[in-house]
Scaffold this active site. Structure first.
Site, PDB file in Angstrom:
ATOM      1  N   ARG A  15      52.761  67.822  48.585  1.00  0.00           N
ATOM      2  CA  ARG A  15      53.783  68.358  49.505  1.00  0.00           C
ATOM      3  C   ARG A  15      55.143  68.389  48.807  1.00  0.00           C
ATOM      4  O   ARG A  15      55.611  69.459  48.447  1.00  0.00           O
ATOM      5  CB  ARG A  15      53.820  67.545  50.813  1.00  0.00           C
ATOM      6  CG  ARG A  15      54.328  68.368  52.001  1.00  0.00           C
ATOM      7  CD  ARG A  15      55.833  68.381  52.094  1.00  0.00           C
ATOM      8  NE  ARG A  15      56.361  67.011  52.199  1.00  0.00           N
ATOM      9  CZ  ARG A  15      57.603  66.694  51.895  1.00  0.00           C
ATOM     10  NH1 ARG A  15      58.455  67.606  51.478  1.00  0.00           N
ATOM     11  NH2 ARG A  15      58.008  65.434  51.972  1.00  0.00           N
ATOM     12  N   ASP A  16      55.793  67.238  48.553  1.00  0.00           N
ATOM     13  CA  ASP A  16      57.011  67.257  47.735  1.00  0.00           C
ATOM     14  C   ASP A  16      56.705  67.848  46.356  1.00  0.00           C
ATOM     15  O   ASP A  16      57.520  68.564  45.779  1.00  0.00           O
ATOM     16  CB  ASP A  16      57.558  65.838  47.538  1.00  0.00           C
ATOM     17  CG  ASP A  16      58.813  65.573  48.360  1.00  0.00           C
ATOM     18  OD1 ASP A  16      58.682  64.908  49.390  1.00  0.00           O
ATOM     19  OD2 ASP A  16      59.902  66.025  47.982  1.00  0.00           O
ATOM     20  N   HIS A  19      57.236  71.598  45.539  1.00  0.00           N
ATOM     21  CA  HIS A  19      58.516  72.121  45.040  1.00  0.00           C
ATOM     22  C   HIS A  19      58.493  72.262  43.520  1.00  0.00           C
ATOM     23  O   HIS A  19      59.032  73.217  42.971  1.00  0.00           O
ATOM     24  CB  HIS A  19      59.669  71.172  45.409  1.00  0.00           C
ATOM     25  CG  HIS A  19      60.022  71.176  46.858  1.00  0.00           C
ATOM     26  ND1 HIS A  19      60.500  72.279  47.503  1.00  0.00           N
ATOM     27  CD2 HIS A  19      59.969  70.188  47.795  1.00  0.00           C
ATOM     28  CE1 HIS A  19      60.733  71.984  48.777  1.00  0.00           C
ATOM     29  NE2 HIS A  19      60.417  70.721  48.977  1.00  0.00           N
ATOM     30  N   SER A 169      66.517  61.745  50.783  1.00  0.00           N
ATOM     31  CA  SER A 169      66.214  63.094  50.264  1.00  0.00           C
ATOM     32  C   SER A 169      66.921  63.411  48.956  1.00  0.00           C
ATOM     33  O   SER A 169      66.380  64.109  48.106  1.00  0.00           O
ATOM     34  CB  SER A 169      66.639  64.150  51.280  1.00  0.00           C
ATOM     35  OG  SER A 169      66.224  63.813  52.570  1.00  0.00           O
ATOM     36  N   HIS A 196      61.074  56.748  52.004  1.00  0.00           N
ATOM     37  CA  HIS A 196      60.788  57.885  51.120  1.00  0.00           C
ATOM     38  C   HIS A 196      61.922  57.975  50.111  1.00  0.00           C
ATOM     39  O   HIS A 196      63.067  58.213  50.490  1.00  0.00           O
ATOM     40  CB  HIS A 196      60.710  59.160  51.984  1.00  0.00           C
ATOM     41  CG  HIS A 196      60.547  60.439  51.219  1.00  0.00           C
ATOM     42  ND1 HIS A 196      59.342  61.105  51.113  1.00  0.00           N
ATOM     43  CD2 HIS A 196      61.447  61.186  50.522  1.00  0.00           C
ATOM     44  CE1 HIS A 196      59.502  62.213  50.394  1.00  0.00           C
ATOM     45  NE2 HIS A 196      60.765  62.296  50.029  1.00  0.00           N
ATOM     46  N   HIS A 198      63.802  59.148  46.277  1.00  0.00           N
ATOM     47  CA  HIS A 198      63.885  60.059  45.134  1.00  0.00           C
ATOM     48  C   HIS A 198      64.621  59.349  44.013  1.00  0.00           C
ATOM     49  O   HIS A 198      65.376  58.404  44.236  1.00  0.00           O
ATOM     50  CB  HIS A 198      64.588  61.360  45.525  1.00  0.00           C
ATOM     51  CG  HIS A 198      63.666  62.310  46.229  1.00  0.00           C
ATOM     52  ND1 HIS A 198      62.884  63.228  45.569  1.00  0.00           N
ATOM     53  CD2 HIS A 198      63.371  62.457  47.545  1.00  0.00           C
ATOM     54  CE1 HIS A 198      62.162  63.911  46.456  1.00  0.00           C
ATOM     55  NE2 HIS A 198      62.424  63.457  47.664  1.00  0.00           N
ATOM     56  N   TYR A 287      73.630  68.638  49.203  1.00  0.00           N
ATOM     57  CA  TYR A 287      72.453  69.488  49.034  1.00  0.00           C
ATOM     58  C   TYR A 287      72.554  70.311  47.756  1.00  0.00           C
ATOM     59  O   TYR A 287      73.639  70.732  47.356  1.00  0.00           O
ATOM     60  CB  TYR A 287      72.313  70.446  50.222  1.00  0.00           C
ATOM     61  CG  TYR A 287      71.602  69.838  51.390  1.00  0.00           C
ATOM     62  CD1 TYR A 287      70.215  69.696  51.390  1.00  0.00           C
ATOM     63  CD2 TYR A 287      72.306  69.390  52.489  1.00  0.00           C
ATOM     64  CE1 TYR A 287      69.571  69.138  52.464  1.00  0.00           C
ATOM     65  CE2 TYR A 287      71.665  68.822  53.577  1.00  0.00           C
ATOM     66  CZ  TYR A 287      70.286  68.695  53.557  1.00  0.00           C
ATOM     67  OH  TYR A 287      69.640  68.138  54.610  1.00  0.00           O
TER      68      TYR A 287
END
Lengths: 337, 337
Positions: A15-16, A19, A169, A196, A198, A287
């Site tokens: 899923r991730d 990307h 994220s 979760h 990163h 972002y």
């Protein structure tokens, strides 16, 4: 360590990791990876477009395979693990969710920006109606102070989510940031807690360990960190440290290492790594959509694009405020002069 | 955070980084990197063969340039930073140290295996006689329990070292392992404390932060993590997090990021990364010299070489016990059958 219960591994390689491969996994690759991840002992295998159900589009990039093929292939090839899907309300709908459940998905993570939990109510309730393991997923959790984040988590809990995630994220949380958020959840929620991570600040494994220490019981990982930019928490790295610490889980370290090295890394177009781009995102916590605009404005006004991003972050930009950038660049240039 | 004093950055791009380039930096590269690292604000620039003074040899690999050229080039190009050297007694001698001081080195790190501090006495005393900033450097610190490590540190302190390092040579320390060692040093030493991390378990930045939290005041880093295998603590990554935490230091983040990306990464023969090999070393905590032997024995006896390394580690092998490997492999094969 406060955990004695087995830690649940939610694998996001499919899923991730989407990307990192521009959503181009083939059904053959999905079948092989699901079998291998399942055999290695992960508890949940999330298989969806990188942006969740309904993500395959001009806007977010088309998947190679249909949503149905992605999910059914994972379901058919998982023996012990449950198959999960991601649902970002606004991208995906309850219609997509009904389909996913029909195709055999057993877990759904309903994801919202960290201060917009209220948009998840309908979707969480629909998921419960379908009998799914229903998870609330608070993205960009660094953008909300712990107390605010807790209020949002409580909303998701009140809708019925049985697990709530702190989702880093942008890889922007420090260890202390992570600790405060998870500890506050633990103290105030009856739902299970997930984390979760990163790796933008090189803290994905460390933050995951801190989250476990504070009582999280679900952890997202991907093999070799397969994900965009600096990537996710790498399964094999976290498992290695958890084994050293004696934390209970069911992932086989050697299998995870070998799948990461021999199957997943060869799929990467570019190695998952911390470079200037991904470090800048973790440092500024904005972002990635701002990056290109900041670089252009930086050139035009002779200021460092990183300073523009920091200023945007301080102003509370969360995405969509690209029109602020020129003004910020002008202001910084004036201050420099 | 307990630190209010400025944290000293000891850059090892031109020493640990030597390993990653098989000791083949040219004087031009040393000059350019020294200038850039100096401008970026690092306090100490260590420039020596990867295995320290006297390391250039058949055994450890020949440097491209002479020891004199390496050190004098760094000294000539550093304006604010002091130039440091590494000295591993047995590889380097007091004769080498005298030369290094004459050529302008101002810092020396006298390095021994973590349980062999007593071999550093003469060298530490000689360094003090030369007026050098003299540091004790306890390699493979994960192989000694904190209390034992403290005893060794006390020896170095008694010889006159003004800073003592916890050195995680194999990247095998967990955050808690690091915390216990540094905290014990802080409580019991009057010397300053340093930390040297490697990223095998993806914890180099996290461990460095934990060390600072517990009172370490010197930190080793290299740009882009330039070093063998999984590499060192990457300067730009640690600085990014330290800035977020408001920890005082004098390294410019953007300069460090840009040198890492544009100058150091292009020098790497292979990207510094965590792969099966480096993760195995961090997980088992043994010297890399065992790897090839373990792989051969693993094949011969049908056991996983990683299990052989774990067993060797449990048996306390520190290097040089390659003859144990066949026996261990046989035993494991018998246990499997």
């Amino acid at each position: 360590m406060t955990n004695e219960k087995k830690i649940i591994f939610n694998d996001v390689t499919l899923r991730d990791g989407m990307h990192a491969i521009s959503h181009q996994y083939t059904v053959e690759q999905i079948a092989e990876l699901t079998r291998l991840i399942d055999e290695s002992g992960a508890d949940i295998i999330e298989a969806t477009h990188g942006d969740g159900l309904g993500g395959s589009s001009i806007q977010y990039g088309f998947s190679k395979e249909t949503e149905k093929d992605i999910i059914t292939t994972a379901v058919e090839n998982a023996t012990n693990a449950k198959v999960g899907v991601l649902l970002i309300p606004g991208i995906g709908t309850i219609h997509h969710l009904n389909n996913a459940a029909e195709w055999g998905a057993q877990v759904v993570r309903v994801a919202t920006h960290c201060t917009e939990a209220d948009v998840s109510e309908q979707h969480i309730k629909a998921a419960l109606g379908l009998g799914l393991d229903t998870v609330g997923f608070l993205m960009m959790s660094h953008r909300a102070e712990p107390e605010i984040l807790l209020e949002e988590a409580k909303k998701m809990e009140s809708y019925g989510a049985s697990t709530i995630y702190v989702v880093d994220s942008a890889g922007a949380l420090t260890m202390d940031d992570t600790r405060r958020r998870v500890a506050l959840f633990k103290e105030n929620l009856s739902a299970d807690i997930g984390f979760h991570g990163h790796n933008n600040l090189s803290l994905a494994v460390a933050n995951s360990l801190v989250a476990l220490e504070e009582g999280a019981s679900r952890i997202d990982t991907s093999l070799a960190g397969m994900g965009a930019g600096a990537g996710n928490t790498a399964t094999e790295q976290l498992v290695a440290v958890m084994n050293k610490l004696g934390l209970p889980h069911s992932v086989d370290l050697y299998q995870a290492m070998d799948i990461a090295e021999n199957v997943v890394k060869p799929l990467m177009k570019r190695p998952v790594q911390i470079d200037n781009l991904s470090l800048t995102l973790g440092y500024t916590g904005v972002y990635s959509s701002f990056l290109l605009f900041a670089e252009r404005a930086g050139k035009e006004f002779g200021v460092d694009p990183r300073d523009i991003l920091i200023k945007l972050s301080e102003m509370g930009a969360v995405g969509g405020q690209e029109d602020w950038i020129t003004g910020v660049a002008q202001e910084l240039a004036k201050a420099q002069a």
